[in-house]
Design an enzyme around this catalytic site. Sequence first.
Site, PDB file in Angstrom:
ATOM      1  N   TRP A   1       0.870  -1.287   0.121  1.00  0.00           N
ATOM      2  CA  TRP A   1      -0.127   0.041   0.112  1.00  0.00           C
ATOM      3  C   TRP A   1       0.763   1.291  -0.040  1.00  0.00           C
ATOM      4  O   TRP A   1       0.334   2.214  -0.266  1.00  0.00           O
ATOM      5  CB  TRP A   1      -0.894  -0.138   1.358  1.00  0.00           C
ATOM      6  CG  TRP A   1      -0.328  -0.627   2.454  1.00  0.00           C
ATOM      7  CD1 TRP A   1       0.313   0.267   3.573  1.00  0.00           C
ATOM      8  CD2 TRP A   1      -0.479  -1.831   3.053  1.00  0.00           C
ATOM      9  NE1 TRP A   1       0.715  -0.524   4.359  1.00  0.00           N
ATOM     10  CE2 TRP A   1       0.164  -1.742   4.083  1.00  0.00           C
ATOM     11  CE3 TRP A   1      -1.071  -2.904   2.317  1.00  0.00           C
ATOM     12  CZ2 TRP A   1       0.425  -3.097   4.931  1.00  0.00           C
ATOM     13  CZ3 TRP A   1      -0.714  -4.161   3.096  1.00  0.00           C
ATOM     14  CH2 TRP A   1      -0.209  -4.291   4.356  1.00  0.00           C
TER      15      TRP A   1
ATOM     16  N   GLU B   1      -5.761   0.420   5.494  1.00  0.00           N
ATOM     17  CA  GLU B   1      -6.081   1.139   6.650  1.00  0.00           C
ATOM     18  C   GLU B   1      -7.184   0.160   7.879  1.00  0.00           C
ATOM     19  O   GLU B   1      -6.830  -0.088   8.904  1.00  0.00           O
ATOM     20  CB  GLU B   1      -6.294   2.624   6.670  1.00  0.00           C
ATOM     21  CG  GLU B   1      -5.367   3.113   6.325  1.00  0.00           C
ATOM     22  CD  GLU B   1      -3.923   3.020   7.252  1.00  0.00           C
ATOM     23  OE1 GLU B   1      -4.182   2.949   8.245  1.00  0.00           O
ATOM     24  OE2 GLU B   1      -2.797   3.400   6.751  1.00  0.00           O
TER      25      GLU B   1
ATOM     26  N   GLN C   1      -6.221  -3.850  14.317  1.00  0.00           N
ATOM     27  CA  GLN C   1      -6.088  -5.076  15.327  1.00  0.00           C
ATOM     28  C   GLN C   1      -5.518  -6.204  14.401  1.00  0.00           C
ATOM     29  O   GLN C   1      -5.795  -7.370  14.938  1.00  0.00           O
ATOM     30  CB  GLN C   1      -7.506  -5.536  15.506  1.00  0.00           C
ATOM     31  CG  GLN C   1      -8.090  -4.246  16.352  1.00  0.00           C
ATOM     32  CD  GLN C   1      -7.323  -3.983  17.599  1.00  0.00           C
ATOM     33  OE1 GLN C   1      -6.971  -4.491  18.382  1.00  0.00           O
ATOM     34  NE2 GLN C   1      -7.473  -2.577  18.024  1.00  0.00           N
TER      35      GLN C   1
ATOM     36  N   TYR D   1     -12.784  -9.908  13.141  1.00  0.00           N
ATOM     37  CA  TYR D   1     -13.399  -8.315  13.441  1.00  0.00           C
ATOM     38  C   TYR D   1     -14.467  -8.089  12.175  1.00  0.00           C
ATOM     39  O   TYR D   1     -14.274  -6.973  11.526  1.00  0.00           O
ATOM     40  CB  TYR D   1     -12.297  -7.564  13.637  1.00  0.00           C
ATOM     41  CG  TYR D   1     -11.339  -7.712  14.849  1.00  0.00           C
ATOM     42  CD1 TYR D   1     -11.707  -7.329  15.939  1.00  0.00           C
ATOM     43  CD2 TYR D   1     -10.278  -8.312  14.451  1.00  0.00           C
ATOM     44  CE1 TYR D   1     -10.985  -7.452  17.210  1.00  0.00           C
ATOM     45  CE2 TYR D   1      -9.300  -8.427  15.501  1.00  0.00           C
ATOM     46  CZ  TYR D   1      -9.781  -8.026  17.117  1.00  0.00           C
ATOM     47  OH  TYR D   1      -8.978  -8.253  17.933  1.00  0.00           O
TER      48      TYR D   1
ATOM     49  N   TYR E   1      -7.954   8.871  13.571  1.00  0.00           N
ATOM     50  CA  TYR E   1      -6.660   8.024  12.913  1.00  0.00           C
ATOM     51  C   TYR E   1      -6.903   7.732  11.232  1.00  0.00           C
ATOM     52  O   TYR E   1      -6.086   8.199  10.679  1.00  0.00           O
ATOM     53  CB  TYR E   1      -6.367   7.054  13.590  1.00  0.00           C
ATOM     54  CG  TYR E   1      -5.305   6.069  12.756  1.00  0.00           C
ATOM     55  CD1 TYR E   1      -4.022   6.365  12.683  1.00  0.00           C
ATOM     56  CD2 TYR E   1      -5.657   5.026  12.014  1.00  0.00           C
ATOM     57  CE1 TYR E   1      -3.198   5.723  11.988  1.00  0.00           C
ATOM     58  CE2 TYR E   1      -4.906   4.257  11.201  1.00  0.00           C
ATOM     59  CZ  TYR E   1      -3.289   4.838  11.123  1.00  0.00           C
ATOM     60  OH  TYR E   1      -2.512   4.161  10.439  1.00  0.00           O
TER      61      TYR E   1
ATOM     62  N   ASP F   1      -1.763   5.800  16.162  1.00  0.00           N
ATOM     63  CA  ASP F   1      -2.292   4.471  16.261  1.00  0.00           C
ATOM     64  C   ASP F   1      -1.340   4.154  17.374  1.00  0.00           C
ATOM     65  O   ASP F   1      -0.604   4.762  18.016  1.00  0.00           O
ATOM     66  CB  ASP F   1      -2.092   3.535  15.051  1.00  0.00           C
ATOM     67  CG  ASP F   1      -0.637   3.735  14.595  1.00  0.00           C
ATOM     68  OD1 ASP F   1       0.452   4.023  15.152  1.00  0.00           O
ATOM     69  OD2 ASP F   1      -0.155   2.530  13.885  1.00  0.00           O
TER      70      ASP F   1
ATOM     71  N   CYS G   1      11.053   0.494  18.166  1.00  0.00           N
ATOM     72  CA  CYS G   1      10.294   0.996  19.586  1.00  0.00           C
ATOM     73  C   CYS G   1       9.108   0.042  20.108  1.00  0.00           C
ATOM     74  O   CYS G   1       8.202   0.570  20.028  1.00  0.00           O
ATOM     75  CB  CYS G   1      10.050   2.402  19.751  1.00  0.00           C
ATOM     76  SG  CYS G   1       9.825   3.032  21.417  1.00  0.00           S
TER      77      CYS G   1
ATOM     78  N   CYS H   1      16.785  -0.773  22.424  1.00  0.00           N
ATOM     79  CA  CYS H   1      17.315   0.527  22.835  1.00  0.00           C
ATOM     80  C   CYS H   1      18.540   0.571  22.376  1.00  0.00           C
ATOM     81  O   CYS H   1      19.107   2.080  22.292  1.00  0.00           O
ATOM     82  CB  CYS H   1      17.160   0.635  24.269  1.00  0.00           C
ATOM     83  SG  CYS H   1      15.266   0.657  24.924  1.00  0.00           S
TER      84      CYS H   1
ATOM     85  N   CYS I   1      15.115  10.095  24.338  1.00  0.00           N
ATOM     86  CA  CYS I   1      14.168   9.824  24.952  1.00  0.00           C
ATOM     87  C   CYS I   1      14.320   9.489  26.599  1.00  0.00           C
ATOM     88  O   CYS I   1      15.305   9.521  27.178  1.00  0.00           O
ATOM     89  CB  CYS I   1      14.321   8.039  24.434  1.00  0.00           C
ATOM     90  SG  CYS I   1      12.856   7.055  25.111  1.00  0.00           S
TER      91      CYS I   1
END
Length: 250
Positions: free
Chosen positions: A49, A62, A67, A107, A145, A163, A215, A222, A231
Amino acid sequence: MPTTSDSRTSSQRKKTRARKSPGLAASQKRRFQARLLKWYEKHGRDLPWRKTSDPYHILVSEVMLQQTQVERVIPKYHEFLGRYPSFEELADAPVSDVKKTWYPLGYNIRPERLHSIACETVERYGGHLPSNADELLSFKGIGRYTAGAIRSFAFNEDAPILDTNVIRVLHRVFMAKGDPKTQKARLWKLSEALIPSGKGYDFNQAIMDFGATCCTARNPSCRQCPMKSLCKTYPFDQKSPRATVRHEGR
């Protein structure tokens, strides 16, 4: 020489920008933007996409990604667009068929809402999804969103997104305290304030990828993170009480 009207407009813009930067120093903002975009150039994901600006294709991706993990979405995205290549074809299809094509993403309210959006787009806008934020938000099934993602990825606007990945990155880097679920208003302002002018598409794709692959909710990278000097939660301690309030991810 600028006119009084031009000067006033410039002043108003500066005030607007100041309001959109909640406690964010200009140097901190520039460093975050530069490091994120540099990271994205090297580590950005190759996703189907991202090879289109078609609003319909962006909307389908999207809705599917809500989920649901990227790896599960990719084959179904291709199948779905092969079966329903436009708003018109989707609107003409029976909802029961759309839900069968959607299987097994789950869903199942999502294919129903996507079908409803297609019908409304054809009826009200001649099969062309609008770019206006208020018009997008008027569709049942398009929230803040998704509207931001459509404006950013399909219409190349500097629209903010928020998100679970973006929430996690912004909260860890800039806030560190409290429950992000109760700080959405500030997080939305941060998301908007951080977008470099004219680079909303790349910035938004970058921050989502950064949250999804670097992250991460658990065991973030890290040591290799380009944001560690900025951070507020570095180094991230999975076992600390502070860490538990930041596990916002797919």
